[in-house]
Design a protein around this motif. Structure first.
Motif, PDB file in Angstrom:
ATOM      1  N   ALA A 140      62.718  25.402  35.698  1.00 15.38           N
ATOM      2  CA  ALA A 140      63.409  26.696  35.127  1.00 15.38           C
ATOM      3  C   ALA A 140      63.376  26.490  34.005  1.00 15.38           C
ATOM      4  O   ALA A 140      62.198  26.307  32.278  1.00 15.38           O
ATOM      5  N   LEU A 141      64.054  24.673  33.374  1.00 12.61           N
ATOM      6  CA  LEU A 141      63.448  23.803  32.069  1.00 12.61           C
ATOM      7  C   LEU A 141      62.894  23.760  31.896  1.00 12.61           C
ATOM      8  O   LEU A 141      62.644  23.544  31.021  1.00 12.61           O
ATOM      9  N   LYS A 142      62.219  23.357  32.378  1.00 14.27           N
ATOM     10  CA  LYS A 142      60.430  22.148  31.991  1.00 14.27           C
ATOM     11  C   LYS A 142      59.668  24.301  31.986  1.00 14.27           C
ATOM     12  O   LYS A 142      59.158  23.667  30.744  1.00 14.27           O
TER      13      LYS A 142
ATOM     14  N   ILE B  70      74.263   9.131  32.589  1.00 11.63           N
ATOM     15  CA  ILE B  70      73.220   9.502  32.867  1.00 11.63           C
ATOM     16  C   ILE B  70      72.253   9.452  31.823  1.00 11.63           C
ATOM     17  O   ILE B  70      72.825  10.504  31.223  1.00 11.63           O
ATOM     18  N   SER B  71      71.252   9.185  31.387  1.00 18.34           N
ATOM     19  CA  SER B  71      70.729   9.059  29.683  1.00 18.34           C
ATOM     20  C   SER B  71      69.410   8.644  30.110  1.00 18.34           C
ATOM     21  O   SER B  71      68.938   6.920  29.509  1.00 18.34           O
ATOM     22  N   GLN B  72      68.271   9.054  29.824  1.00 20.54           N
ATOM     23  CA  GLN B  72      67.118   8.619  29.081  1.00 20.54           C
ATOM     24  C   GLN B  72      66.758   7.677  28.378  1.00 20.54           C
ATOM     25  O   GLN B  72      66.834   6.321  28.736  1.00 20.54           O
ATOM     26  N   SER B  73      67.055   8.524  27.185  1.00 21.78           N
ATOM     27  CA  SER B  73      67.073   7.883  26.307  1.00 21.78           C
ATOM     28  C   SER B  73      68.319   6.617  25.486  1.00 21.78           C
ATOM     29  O   SER B  73      67.957   6.142  25.390  1.00 21.78           O
ATOM     30  N   GLY B  74      69.052   6.983  26.362  1.00 17.94           N
ATOM     31  CA  GLY B  74      69.869   6.437  26.391  1.00 17.94           C
ATOM     32  C   GLY B  74      70.654   6.434  24.467  1.00 17.94           C
ATOM     33  O   GLY B  74      71.731   6.111  23.916  1.00 17.94           O
TER      34      GLY B  74
ATOM     35  N   GLY C 264      62.980   9.064  38.193  1.00 18.23           N
ATOM     36  CA  GLY C 264      63.731   7.724  38.344  1.00 18.23           C
ATOM     37  C   GLY C 264      65.014   8.193  38.553  1.00 18.23           C
ATOM     38  O   GLY C 264      65.599   7.038  38.982  1.00 18.23           O
ATOM     39  N   GLN C 265      66.381   9.257  37.944  1.00 15.80           N
ATOM     40  CA  GLN C 265      67.039   9.290  37.854  1.00 15.80           C
ATOM     41  C   GLN C 265      67.470   9.219  39.547  1.00 15.80           C
ATOM     42  O   GLN C 265      69.131   9.179  39.670  1.00 15.80           O
ATOM     43  N   VAL C 266      66.387   9.944  39.678  1.00 13.68           N
ATOM     44  CA  VAL C 266      67.059  10.872  40.816  1.00 13.68           C
ATOM     45  C   VAL C 266      67.343   9.654  42.351  1.00 13.68           C
ATOM     46  O   VAL C 266      67.938   9.224  43.188  1.00 13.68           O
TER      47      VAL C 266
ATOM     48  N   ALA D 115      76.200  13.838  31.518  1.00  9.89           N
ATOM     49  CA  ALA D 115      74.366  13.944  31.398  1.00  9.89           C
ATOM     50  C   ALA D 115      74.586  15.052  30.022  1.00  9.89           C
ATOM     51  O   ALA D 115      75.628  15.742  29.882  1.00  9.89           O
ATOM     52  N   CYS D 116      72.949  14.821  30.286  1.00 10.80           N
ATOM     53  CA  CYS D 116      73.250  16.246  29.299  1.00 10.80           C
ATOM     54  C   CYS D 116      71.612  16.654  29.978  1.00 10.80           C
ATOM     55  O   CYS D 116      70.635  15.888  30.120  1.00 10.80           O
ATOM     56  N   GLY D 117      71.073  18.465  29.937  1.00 12.63           N
ATOM     57  CA  GLY D 117      69.567  18.181  29.787  1.00 12.63           C
ATOM     58  C   GLY D 117      68.811  18.073  31.198  1.00 12.63           C
ATOM     59  O   GLY D 117      69.803  17.986  32.176  1.00 12.63           O
ATOM     60  N   THR D 118      67.738  17.924  31.676  1.00 10.04           N
ATOM     61  CA  THR D 118      67.169  17.499  32.524  1.00 10.04           C
ATOM     62  C   THR D 118      68.126  16.113  33.271  1.00 10.04           C
ATOM     63  O   THR D 118      68.665  16.103  34.401  1.00 10.04           O
ATOM     64  N   SER D 119      68.917  15.604  32.683  1.00 14.35           N
ATOM     65  CA  SER D 119      69.497  14.239  32.970  1.00 14.35           C
ATOM     66  C   SER D 119      71.016  14.691  33.646  1.00 14.35           C
ATOM     67  O   SER D 119      71.536  14.600  35.012  1.00 14.35           O
ATOM     68  N   TRP D 120      71.625  16.019  33.274  1.00 10.19           N
ATOM     69  CA  TRP D 120      72.064  16.740  34.496  1.00 10.19           C
ATOM     70  C   TRP D 120      71.618  17.028  35.755  1.00 10.19           C
ATOM     71  O   TRP D 120      73.163  17.500  36.404  1.00 10.19           O
TER      72      TRP D 120
ATOM     73  N   SER E 122      65.047  12.668  21.399  1.00 15.00           N
ATOM     74  CA  SER E 122      66.362  11.973  21.696  1.00 15.00           C
ATOM     75  C   SER E 122      66.941  13.013  21.099  1.00 15.00           C
ATOM     76  O   SER E 122      66.777  12.639  19.457  1.00 15.00           O
ATOM     77  N   VAL E 123      68.270  12.902  21.646  1.00 19.21           N
ATOM     78  CA  VAL E 123      69.028  14.432  20.629  1.00 19.21           C
ATOM     79  C   VAL E 123      70.872  13.353  20.136  1.00 19.21           C
ATOM     80  O   VAL E 123      71.660  13.136  20.847  1.00 19.21           O
ATOM     81  N   THR E 124      69.928  12.914  18.757  1.00 17.83           N
ATOM     82  CA  THR E 124      70.789  11.605  18.638  1.00 17.83           C
ATOM     83  C   THR E 124      72.174  12.381  17.355  1.00 17.83           C
ATOM     84  O   THR E 124      73.042  11.697  17.054  1.00 17.83           O
TER      85      THR E 124
ATOM     86  N   LYS F 286      60.819  26.571  30.084  1.00 22.02           N
ATOM     87  CA  LYS F 286      61.146  27.127  28.978  1.00 22.02           C
ATOM     88  C   LYS F 286      60.252  25.729  27.694  1.00 22.02           C
ATOM     89  O   LYS F 286      59.665  26.720  27.195  1.00 22.02           O
ATOM     90  N   GLU F 287      60.585  24.903  28.444  1.00 20.16           N
ATOM     91  CA  GLU F 287      61.215  24.345  26.819  1.00 20.16           C
ATOM     92  C   GLU F 287      59.675  24.245  26.228  1.00 20.16           C
ATOM     93  O   GLU F 287      59.522  23.586  24.983  1.00 20.16           O
ATOM     94  N   ILE F 288      58.081  23.986  27.339  1.00 22.31           N
ATOM     95  CA  ILE F 288      57.144  23.577  26.925  1.00 22.31           C
ATOM     96  C   ILE F 288      56.059  24.828  27.252  1.00 22.31           C
ATOM     97  O   ILE F 288      55.437  25.246  26.015  1.00 22.31           O
TER      98      ILE F 288
ATOM     99  N   VAL G 162      58.541  14.964  25.194  1.00 24.05           N
ATOM    100  CA  VAL G 162      59.549  15.691  25.412  1.00 24.05           C
ATOM    101  C   VAL G 162      60.197  16.064  26.308  1.00 24.05           C
ATOM    102  O   VAL G 162      60.879  16.179  26.824  1.00 24.05           O
ATOM    103  N   ALA G 163      59.445  17.306  27.515  1.00 23.35           N
ATOM    104  CA  ALA G 163      59.571  17.675  28.505  1.00 23.35           C
ATOM    105  C   ALA G 163      60.045  16.350  29.792  1.00 23.35           C
ATOM    106  O   ALA G 163      58.756  15.684  29.679  1.00 23.35           O
ATOM    107  N   SER G 164      61.228  15.509  29.764  1.00 25.48           N
ATOM    108  CA  SER G 164      61.419  14.723  30.880  1.00 25.48           C
ATOM    109  C   SER G 164      60.676  14.911  32.105  1.00 25.48           C
ATOM    110  O   SER G 164      60.751  16.236  32.838  1.00 25.48           O
ATOM    111  N   THR G 165      59.853  14.027  33.004  1.00 25.63           N
ATOM    112  CA  THR G 165      59.530  14.248  33.888  1.00 25.63           C
ATOM    113  C   THR G 165      59.596  13.135  35.060  1.00 25.63           C
ATOM    114  O   THR G 165      60.940  13.237  35.545  1.00 25.63           O
TER     115      THR G 165
HETATM  116  O1  M6R Z   1      68.012  11.507  26.989  1.00 20.52           O
HETATM  117  P1  M6R Z   1      68.764  11.606  27.718  1.00 20.52           P
HETATM  118  O2  M6R Z   1      68.208  12.115  28.743  1.00 20.52           O
HETATM  119  O3  M6R Z   1      70.115  11.815  27.199  1.00 20.52           O
HETATM  120  O4  M6R Z   1      68.416  13.942  27.539  1.00 20.52           O
HETATM  121  C1  M6R Z   1      69.138  14.506  27.743  1.00 20.52           C
HETATM  122  C2  M6R Z   1      68.550  15.901  27.254  1.00 20.52           C
HETATM  123  O5  M6R Z   1      67.820  15.880  25.313  1.00 20.52           O
HETATM  124  C3  M6R Z   1      66.766  16.457  27.914  1.00 20.52           C
HETATM  125  O6  M6R Z   1      66.841  15.302  29.041  1.00 20.52           O
HETATM  126  C4  M6R Z   1      66.301  17.435  27.507  1.00 20.52           C
HETATM  127  O7  M6R Z   1      66.861  18.329  28.806  1.00 20.52           O
HETATM  128  C5  M6R Z   1      65.373  17.277  27.751  1.00 20.52           C
HETATM  129  N1  M6R Z   1      63.945  17.500  26.964  1.00 20.52           N
HETATM  130  C6  M6R Z   1      64.659  17.772  28.885  1.00 20.52           C
HETATM  131  O8  M6R Z   1      63.410  17.933  28.960  1.00 20.52           O
END
Ligand code: M6R
Length: 366
Positions: free
Chosen positions: A241-243, A104-108, A164-166, A57-62, A362-364, A245-247, A156-159
């Motif tokens: 901490a990520l939340k 794990i990925s919110q956006s997929g 839901g993932q946990v 996973a990446c970011g919050t999903s990680w 989503s970081v595509t 930083k991001e916003i 953009v900040a995942s909440t």
């Molecule tokens: O869509 P994803 O769960 O794959 O995204 C992973 C990260 O890019 C995402 O969680 C990012 O870190 C968020 N902006 C965190 O709030």
């Protein structure tokens, strides 16, 4: 469409009691003594016989994945490795055909996570997806999976995706543990019951919002923040901490509380707010010692404590109370005040909360 809220992020924070209910609904029986995650049952032998589970996973999903590691090792006794998808895909990892890889990925749609899935698939592993967006690329590329069903996440900040993932990881670990017989039945039922209660606890914790809004004013102009937690709350500290930083664009670092003395403690002075998750669990006493170490160096402590706490309250500069749950679900509950703290600080600073600079939902691209 923001439902009367000034930002999507605040709306999504407040939606969590409902989104977790949606996530759990249909997977837990009314008595609250049984959980069935159908994707796991459909692939029962793959999970029960897995020699190892790798979560990418990446970011919050990680961060959610790290909690998944603790849950699966604790309840299912299967070794788990958590990998940043971006590292996994390029580092020539060892992948066996009897490994289960969970993506794990919110956006997929995250490019690195998708590439990690393709790599693991080419090595013959069984790939399980935990996504939010139905029919997304990762959901389609995996062999099976479970959706988190928390509805569209716009900020953009995942909440709500994080909680839901946990929640899905908890249900996955409980389903495997029951099938494997790696958890005593009584304990299993206790955990299922505790999970069923989480949405109600989140409604309770959201009542702290006004208090958090008030105290956010004290810390808006800090240049740095440290977030600490131990055990299940360590990933929650990273996520807090990520939340921030991001916003808010304030520099923030999360650490396991005990790592402080291996370096970061050098940063502590009167200018350093330290957010400590100090809920009343097995390692509460240890966390208290860490708080004392920070206090002795004049750091400012913002503590997340269990309702009724008296010990930390005496030491910390400010305390935010959260209702009691079992240790494994503490990060779900404790992440709510951290989301709110980041949100209010960012609002105080006039930041573009829903679309912070330089970030995409989503970081595509890699
Ligand atoms: O869509 P994803 O769960 O794959 O995204 C992973 C990260 O890019 C995402 O969680 C990012 O870190 C968020 N902006 C965190 O709030």
């Amino acid at each position: 469409e923001k439902g009367g809220y000034p930002h999507f992020m605040l709306k999504e924070i407040y939606e969590q009691p409902k989104t977790l209910l949606d996530c759990i609904r249909g997977r837990i029986n009314v008595e609250g003594n049984n959980i069935v995650l159908s994707g796991v049952i459909d692939n029962r032998d793959k999970f029960v016989r897995a020699s190892r589970i790798i979560i990418v996973a990446c970011g919050t999903s990680w961060h959610a994945a790290l909690i998944g590691e603790y849950l699966i090792e604790d309840w299912c006794r299967i070794p788990v490795e958590v990998e940043y998808a971006s590292e996994f895909r390029y580092r020539n990892p060892v992948i066996h055909a009897d490994d289960v890889v969970i993506a794990i990925s919110q956006s997929g749609e995250t490019a690195d996570t998708l590439a990690a899935v393709e790599l693991a698939k080419s090595k013959g592993a069984f790939i399980y997806g935990i996504c939010n967006v139905i029919g997304s690329s990762i959901a389609r590329a995996t062999h099976s999976g479970s959706y988190i069903h928390v509805g569209p996440e716009i900020g953009v900040a995942s909440t709500k995706a994080f909680t839901g993932q946990v929640t899905v990881l908890s249900m996955l670990a409980l389903t495997i543990a029951k099938e494997k017989g790696s958890i005593p039945h009584k304990k299993y039922e206790e955990k299922v019951q505790a999970l069923k209660n989480i949405p109600a606890l989140l409604t309770e914790v959201l009542k702290q919002s006004d208090k958090i809004k008030e105290l956010s004013k004290i810390f808006t102009y800090a240049h740095n923040f440290i977030y600490l937690g131990r055990g299940y709350n360590y990933p929650a500290a990273l996520e807090g901490a990520l939340k921030l930083k991001e916003i808010s664009y304030i520099h923030a670092e999360g650490y396991p509380a005990a790592e402080m003395k291996h370096g970061p403690i050098a940063l502590i002075d009167t200018e350093m707010p330290v957010v400590v998750i100090a809920t009343a669990d097995r390692i509460y006493e240890k966390t208290i010692s860490n708080i004392q170490e920070i206090k002795a160096r004049k750091g400012k402590i913002i503590a997340i404590v269990t309702e009724g706490d008296t010990v930390v309250k005496d030491i910390a500069d400010v305390c935010i109370e959260v209702p009691k749950t079992i240790e494994e679900f503490e990060p779900i509950v404790s992440s709510i005040p951290l989301q709110l703290l980041a949100y209010f600080i960012a609002v105080n600073k006039g930041r573009d909360v829903d679309q912070p600079r330089n970030l995409a939902k989503s970081v595509t691209v890699e």
